[in-house]
Design a protein around this motif. Structure first.
Motif, short mmCIF file in Angstrom:
data_model
loop_
_atom_site.label_atom_id
_atom_site.label_comp_id
_atom_site.label_asym_id
_atom_site.label_seq_id
_atom_site.Cartn_x
_atom_site.Cartn_y
_atom_site.Cartn_z
N VAL A 104 -130.69 116.68 49.34
CA VAL A 104 -130.91 118.00 48.68
C VAL A 104 -129.05 118.56 49.06
N TRP A 110 -128.53 125.67 39.47
CA TRP A 110 -129.38 125.66 38.24
C TRP A 110 -128.38 125.42 37.55
N TYR A 113 -132.90 127.34 33.21
CA TYR A 113 -134.60 126.74 34.07
C TYR A 113 -135.35 128.00 33.72
N ILE A 140 -129.95 121.04 44.42
CA ILE A 140 -130.60 119.94 43.77
C ILE A 140 -130.95 118.71 44.73
N ALA A 142 -132.58 115.03 45.29
CA ALA A 142 -132.33 114.03 44.27
C ALA A 142 -133.13 112.54 45.92
N ILE A 151 -130.77 111.88 41.18
CA ILE A 151 -131.21 113.15 40.71
C ILE A 151 -132.15 112.88 39.08
N ASN A 153 -132.87 114.79 36.25
CA ASN A 153 -131.69 116.50 35.90
C ASN A 153 -131.90 117.15 34.74
N TYR A 154 -133.05 116.76 33.82
CA TYR A 154 -134.00 118.08 33.68
C TYR A 154 -135.48 117.25 33.03
N TYR A 161 -136.26 122.12 32.08
CA TYR A 161 -134.89 122.59 33.55
C TYR A 161 -133.89 121.60 33.14
N THR A 162 -132.44 122.54 33.37
CA THR A 162 -131.02 121.49 33.15
C THR A 162 -130.84 121.72 34.76
N LYS A 163 -130.35 120.85 35.33
CA LYS A 163 -129.83 120.42 36.73
C LYS A 163 -128.08 121.15 36.69
N ILE A 164 -127.58 119.84 35.89
CA ILE A 164 -126.32 119.85 35.76
C ILE A 164 -125.94 119.43 33.85
#
Length: 177
Positions: A104, A110, A113, A140, A142, A151, A153-154, A161-164
């Motif tokens: 983590v 994020w 979200y 985040i 992983a 990871i 990512n979405y 959601y989208t993290k990066i």
């Protein structure tokens, strides 16, 4: 059992644990064998290093990310670099009972979200908290397997959601270089 034999077992266990991440000590006492497994910190040290995304011929979007994990006194630290940002903080490395390893990256908010969007029509009736007030997750997560950090990512249509956001890949794989 003789004292010399006990020390021999311990000495062998130390040698084995320096070669492997586990060693078994067998101690015979009153005609019983007791097996003890020693875990060493080396299993966690292997995560330290520099990880980078590889070029993906199927993905037209650029996704250049590098992640450096370093060992510190109280755990691990990370330095994440994308085209748009440079972030650093604490990295928590754990494993569950089945042996799966997780990482983590703490402190990373994020990018998007929306939460559970599967029942949008009923949200105004059942959800007392409007979507605009949803708290964006921080940290985040992983998975880690054989020098690869992955990871998700979405999300999907049920959990958006989208993290990066600067990387369009669903799964970001960072491979140790």
């Amino acid at each position: 059992m003789k004292l010399v034999n006990k020390f021999s077992y311990i000495f062998i266990a130390i040698i084995l644990s320096s070669c492997n991440n586990k060693a078994e000590i067998v101690v015979e006492n009153d005609n019983r064998k007791v097996v003890d497994t020693i875990q060493t910190e080396k299993s966690h040290e292997s995560i330290a290093g520099i990880y980078k995304t590889q070029t993906d011929p199927d993905n037209t979007g650029e996704c250049e990310i590098s992640l450096e994990i370093t060992k510190a006194k109280e755990g691990y630290l990370y330095f994440l670099q994308t085209k748009l940002r440079k972030l650093k903080g604490k990295a928590t490395f754990t494993s569950n009972e089945s042996g799966e390893k997780y990482l983590v990256l703490e402190g990373i908010k994020w990018d998007e979200y929306e939460g559970d969007i599967s029942n949008e029509e009923n949200d105004s009736i059942t959800d007392s908290k409007p979507k605009a007030e949803l708290e964006i997750p921080v940290g985040i997560g992983a998975s880690y397997l054989k020098d690869t950090i992955t990871i998700q990512n979405y999300g999907n249509s049920m959990n958006s959601y989208t993290k990066i956001s600067e990387c369009g890949r669903k799964y970001i794989q960072l491979i140790k270089s």
